[in-house]
Design an enzyme around this catalytic site. Sequence first.
Site, short mmCIF file in Angstrom:
data_model
loop_
_atom_site.label_atom_id
_atom_site.label_comp_id
_atom_site.label_asym_id
_atom_site.label_seq_id
_atom_site.Cartn_x
_atom_site.Cartn_y
_atom_site.Cartn_z
N TRP A 129 0.83 -1.21 0.00
CA TRP A 129 0.00 0.00 0.00
C TRP A 129 0.86 1.26 0.00
O TRP A 129 0.52 2.25 -0.64
CB TRP A 129 -0.98 -0.02 1.17
CG TRP A 129 -2.03 -1.08 0.97
CD1 TRP A 129 -2.17 -2.24 1.66
CD2 TRP A 129 -3.05 -1.09 -0.05
NE1 TRP A 129 -3.21 -2.99 1.15
CE2 TRP A 129 -3.77 -2.30 0.10
CE3 TRP A 129 -3.42 -0.22 -1.06
CZ2 TRP A 129 -4.85 -2.65 -0.73
CZ3 TRP A 129 -4.50 -0.56 -1.89
CH2 TRP A 129 -5.19 -1.76 -1.71
N ASP A 174 -1.28 6.48 6.31
CA ASP A 174 -2.38 5.62 5.89
C ASP A 174 -2.58 4.63 7.03
O ASP A 174 -1.77 3.73 7.23
CB ASP A 174 -2.00 4.90 4.59
CG ASP A 174 -3.05 3.88 4.17
OD1 ASP A 174 -4.07 3.72 4.88
OD2 ASP A 174 -2.84 3.21 3.13
N LYS A 186 -12.49 -1.59 7.71
CA LYS A 186 -11.82 -2.61 8.52
C LYS A 186 -12.18 -2.42 10.00
O LYS A 186 -12.81 -3.27 10.61
CB LYS A 186 -10.32 -2.57 8.31
CG LYS A 186 -9.96 -2.84 6.84
CD LYS A 186 -8.63 -2.28 6.49
CE LYS A 186 -8.42 -2.09 5.01
NZ LYS A 186 -8.67 -3.24 4.16
#
Length: 360
Positions: free
Chosen positions: A102, A172, A196
């Site tokens: 990511w 992030d 999540k």
Amino acid sequence: MARIYNFSAGPATLPLPVLEQVAREMVELPGAGASIMEISHRSKKFDEIIAGAEAGLRELLGLPANYHVLFLQGGASLQFAMAPMNLLAGGKKADFLITGAWGQKALKDAQKFGNVRVAANTKDTNFTRVPTADEISLDPDAEYVHITTNETIQGVEWPREPETNGVPIVADASSDILSRPIDVEKYGLIYAGAQKNIGPSGVTLVILRDDLLQKCAGDLPAMLDYRVQAENKSLYNTPNTFGIYVINLVCDYLKTQGGLAGMQAKNEAKAKVLYDVIDGTNFYTGHAEVGSRSQMNVTFRLPSEELEKRLVDEAKAAGMVELKGHRSVGGLRASIYNAFPREGIVALTEFMKEFERRNG
Ligand code: PMP
């Protein structure tokens, strides 16, 4: 039909009491005479809901007043571009610490908008750990240092924030936000897709410090402009009203669980059950190094791909799903976010021990 143990990396298991409340209120939200999906985002009822979600997040994360809380769309992926568009316009500099897939994606978009440098990258060691302090070379003049607090695919998590000598961290935090307390003051910007630990997909939480907001580029399209979003309190256009409603309920739930300190204790204990089994045998091999391994996404391998596939299939038949690792790295991944029940992890470890006896 009973609920299965869902090890999905996201969208992921949500707290059962939240789902039950959503179900109870689905047709008629108390005091609204209609469902959350049918009322105006400019109504008094929705004002209460979005204010509640913001207040819940502020309380849980201990956010000081100089941080803005925004509920945007476009996923964490849009923040890969939006953060540099706002913060790096005119060739300003940023440092990136890359610890997995990511972070690489975030880097790729940032390179389109700013003067971006990789200040550490653990790709050469197959993203099994975060860099050591010696491996990080930071530019004191950078606008920010970007990290991915938890790399969902590799299962690599920063055990604590890296030392950046006062340069704000842009993080992030999609896959570990709300899982533990954080040292908020070190962050200039935190972004996270909700799906999540926070709520359903379709909302992105953005937490932005006011001094960074004041320096944002001024000529961006409205929807991509943090200043427009902040001035309009996330209501420049129609937000994901349902998602924000669920976030409000998730925050209430987390408060009943001892807040983020309570979640951290629970999460560490839960992850330990699984890591103990992985560490206790040569049959299972953890991907990440001990000091960098994730409390949220436990990644591991078996002696062969054939055995990995067999375990995934047999676990599925036993009511434990989504254990296959990300297609880019293979192996297995058990995602065990805040709402994932401890009993599910115990069930998985019992299954793994038995699987090893039969196949080891
Ligand atoms: N960052 C991380 C760490 C993630 O885990 C994910 C999604 N799995 C993303 C970014 C992308 O998020 P989204 O799908 O919300 O764009």
